[in-house]
Design a protein around this motif. Structure first.
Motif, PDB file in Angstrom:
ATOM      1  N   GLY A 138       0.814  -1.209   0.000  1.00 32.46           N
ATOM      2  CA  GLY A 138       0.000   0.000   0.000  1.00 32.46           C
ATOM      3  C   GLY A 138       0.846   1.258   0.000  1.00 32.46           C
ATOM      4  O   GLY A 138       0.577   2.205  -0.751  1.00 32.46           O
ATOM      5  N   LEU A 139       1.898   1.254   0.810  1.00 32.02           N
ATOM      6  CA  LEU A 139       2.800   2.404   0.851  1.00 32.02           C
ATOM      7  C   LEU A 139       3.480   2.601  -0.493  1.00 32.02           C
ATOM      8  O   LEU A 139       3.580   3.730  -0.991  1.00 32.02           O
ATOM      9  CB  LEU A 139       3.848   2.204   1.947  1.00 32.02           C
ATOM     10  CG  LEU A 139       4.956   3.268   2.016  1.00 32.02           C
ATOM     11  CD1 LEU A 139       4.374   4.656   2.242  1.00 32.02           C
ATOM     12  CD2 LEU A 139       5.950   2.911   3.120  1.00 32.02           C
ATOM     13  N   GLY A 140       3.925   1.508  -1.093  1.00 27.62           N
ATOM     14  CA  GLY A 140       4.577   1.600  -2.404  1.00 27.62           C
ATOM     15  C   GLY A 140       3.642   2.145  -3.466  1.00 27.62           C
ATOM     16  O   GLY A 140       4.043   2.972  -4.290  1.00 27.62           O
ATOM     17  N   SER A 141       2.389   1.718  -3.446  1.00 30.90           N
ATOM     18  CA  SER A 141       1.418   2.161  -4.449  1.00 30.90           C
ATOM     19  C   SER A 141       1.141   3.661  -4.341  1.00 30.90           C
ATOM     20  O   SER A 141       1.165   4.388  -5.336  1.00 30.90           O
ATOM     21  CB  SER A 141       0.106   1.384  -4.286  1.00 30.90           C
ATOM     22  OG  SER A 141       0.315   0.002  -4.490  1.00 30.90           O
ATOM     23  N   VAL A 142       0.876   4.127  -3.118  1.00 35.01           N
ATOM     24  CA  VAL A 142       0.603   5.552  -2.910  1.00 35.01           C
ATOM     25  C   VAL A 142       1.829   6.387  -3.246  1.00 35.01           C
ATOM     26  O   VAL A 142       1.740   7.425  -3.913  1.00 35.01           O
ATOM     27  CB  VAL A 142       0.146   5.812  -1.455  1.00 35.01           C
ATOM     28  CG1 VAL A 142       0.028   7.307  -1.195  1.00 35.01           C
ATOM     29  CG2 VAL A 142      -1.179   5.113  -1.176  1.00 35.01           C
ATOM     30  N   SER A 143       3.000   5.928  -2.794  1.00 33.08           N
ATOM     31  CA  SER A 143       4.246   6.652  -3.054  1.00 33.08           C
ATOM     32  C   SER A 143       4.538   6.731  -4.548  1.00 33.08           C
ATOM     33  O   SER A 143       4.965   7.768  -5.059  1.00 33.08           O
ATOM     34  CB  SER A 143       5.419   5.969  -2.343  1.00 33.08           C
ATOM     35  OG  SER A 143       5.223   5.942  -0.957  1.00 33.08           O
ATOM     36  N   GLY A 144       4.308   5.627  -5.248  1.00 36.35           N
ATOM     37  CA  GLY A 144       4.555   5.599  -6.682  1.00 36.35           C
ATOM     38  C   GLY A 144       3.636   6.533  -7.442  1.00 36.35           C
ATOM     39  O   GLY A 144       4.080   7.265  -8.330  1.00 36.35           O
ATOM     40  N   PHE A 145       2.360   6.527  -7.088  1.00 33.64           N
ATOM     41  CA  PHE A 145       1.402   7.404  -7.766  1.00 33.64           C
ATOM     42  C   PHE A 145       1.762   8.876  -7.573  1.00 33.64           C
ATOM     43  O   PHE A 145       1.822   9.649  -8.526  1.00 33.64           O
ATOM     44  CB  PHE A 145      -0.012   7.141  -7.248  1.00 33.64           C
ATOM     45  CG  PHE A 145      -1.037   8.088  -7.808  1.00 33.64           C
ATOM     46  CD1 PHE A 145      -1.524   7.915  -9.099  1.00 33.64           C
ATOM     47  CD2 PHE A 145      -1.495   9.160  -7.058  1.00 33.64           C
ATOM     48  CE1 PHE A 145      -2.463   8.794  -9.634  1.00 33.64           C
ATOM     49  CE2 PHE A 145      -2.426  10.043  -7.582  1.00 33.64           C
ATOM     50  CZ  PHE A 145      -2.909   9.860  -8.867  1.00 33.64           C
ATOM     51  N   LEU A 146       2.015   9.267  -6.314  1.00 34.57           N
ATOM     52  CA  LEU A 146       2.342  10.666  -6.028  1.00 34.57           C
ATOM     53  C   LEU A 146       3.715  11.038  -6.597  1.00 34.57           C
ATOM     54  O   LEU A 146       3.919  12.172  -7.038  1.00 34.57           O
ATOM     55  CB  LEU A 146       2.300  10.922  -4.522  1.00 34.57           C
ATOM     56  CG  LEU A 146       0.922  10.807  -3.878  1.00 34.57           C
ATOM     57  CD1 LEU A 146       1.002  10.999  -2.375  1.00 34.57           C
ATOM     58  CD2 LEU A 146      -0.047  11.815  -4.494  1.00 34.57           C
ATOM     59  N   GLY A 147       4.636  10.073  -6.591  1.00 35.17           N
ATOM     60  CA  GLY A 147       5.940  10.331  -7.190  1.00 35.17           C
ATOM     61  C   GLY A 147       5.827  10.594  -8.682  1.00 35.17           C
ATOM     62  O   GLY A 147       6.494  11.476  -9.231  1.00 35.17           O
TER      63      GLY A 147
END
Length: 248
Positions: A138-147
């Motif tokens: 979940g952290l990776g998904s949110v971080s990737g999208f915002l990144g």
């Protein structure tokens, strides 16, 4: 030639901050490109990515030398971040420049306040918790999208979350965040480049400067107290937001 040398110097300064704060320098490169060269938000984000990629790779190597990165966790974070970074980048490219800049300023303010709130907390970082994989996914998904949306890699999001909720120290979180930033940054750079939103000559010159200096920032990060790192980070983010707001 003079412009190329100036860009190397600017990249060198950004490389120090990128290594110090574990973010590859992109968060500060974007405001610098916007203010110094008058680039619109999307072009500044794309060009900053060209500088950030080699900085991140070298930063990972330096961090891993001092604190071994948990590569299994990094793979989960990075894989999910990579999948979502494309969508974030495509949304950013579809927005008008003024709206994108306003959203980016709001993002900077959110990150600065979040880091300052962390300093007020009394959390003890005893080591990265062995949480179930969906938490990291979940952290990776949110971080990737915002990144992908803001062209800053996933480290800016992942680092404060891992220190606040996952029990990681600032230095460990920064190293792990850099490891997951590689796939997302490369994917986002390819997307921005395909839409003509990368000034390659400027980005490459800044990348050269960053590679020459990022190790000094990493070295400083391991010698400074965590609260000092957070103060430096928040200060520069707030200054960047204020300068960009003045350009609206």
């Amino acid at each position: 030639m003079i412009d190329f040398i100036i860009n190397i110097v600017i990249g060198g300064l950004l490389g120090v901050f990128g290594g110090l704060l574990g973010i590859g320098g992109g968060l500060f490169a974007i405001p610098a490109l916007s203010l110094l060269y008058g680039m619109d938000q999307q072009l500044a984000q794309g060009t900053a990515l060209a500088m950030v990629v080699p900085n991140i790779v070298l930063g990972i190597y330096k961090y891993n030398q001092r604190n071994k990165i948990d590569w299994k966790t990094a793979l989960i974070l990075g894989g999910c971040a990579f999948a979502l970074s494309w969508f974030g980048a495509l949304i950013a490219l579809d927005l008008d420049q003024r709206s994108m800049r306003k959203i980016f300023i709001g993002f900077l303010l959110f990150i600065a306040v979040w880091n300052l709130l962390q300093m007020l907390g009394k959390r003890v970082n005893s080591g990265l918790r062995q949480l179930a994989w969906p938490y990291f996914a979940g952290l990776g998904s949110v971080s990737g999208f915002l990144g992908g949306l803001f062209g800053v890699g996933s480290a800016v999001i992942a680092t404060p979350v891992m220190t606040m909720f996952f029990g990681a120290s600032q230095v460990v979180a920064q190293g792990l965040s850099l490891a997951i930033a590689v796939p997302t940054t490369v994917a986002t750079l390819v997307t921005y480049s395909a839409h003509g939103q990368v000034a390659w000559s400027t980005g490459i010159a800044m990348a050269i400067g960053g590679v020459l200096t990022v190790s000094y920032g990493v070295r400083a990060a391991h010698s400074l107290p965590q609260h000092i790192l957070k103060i430096i980070f928040s200060l520069f983010v707030l200054i960047s937001a204020a300068l960009l707001y003045g350009q609206l």
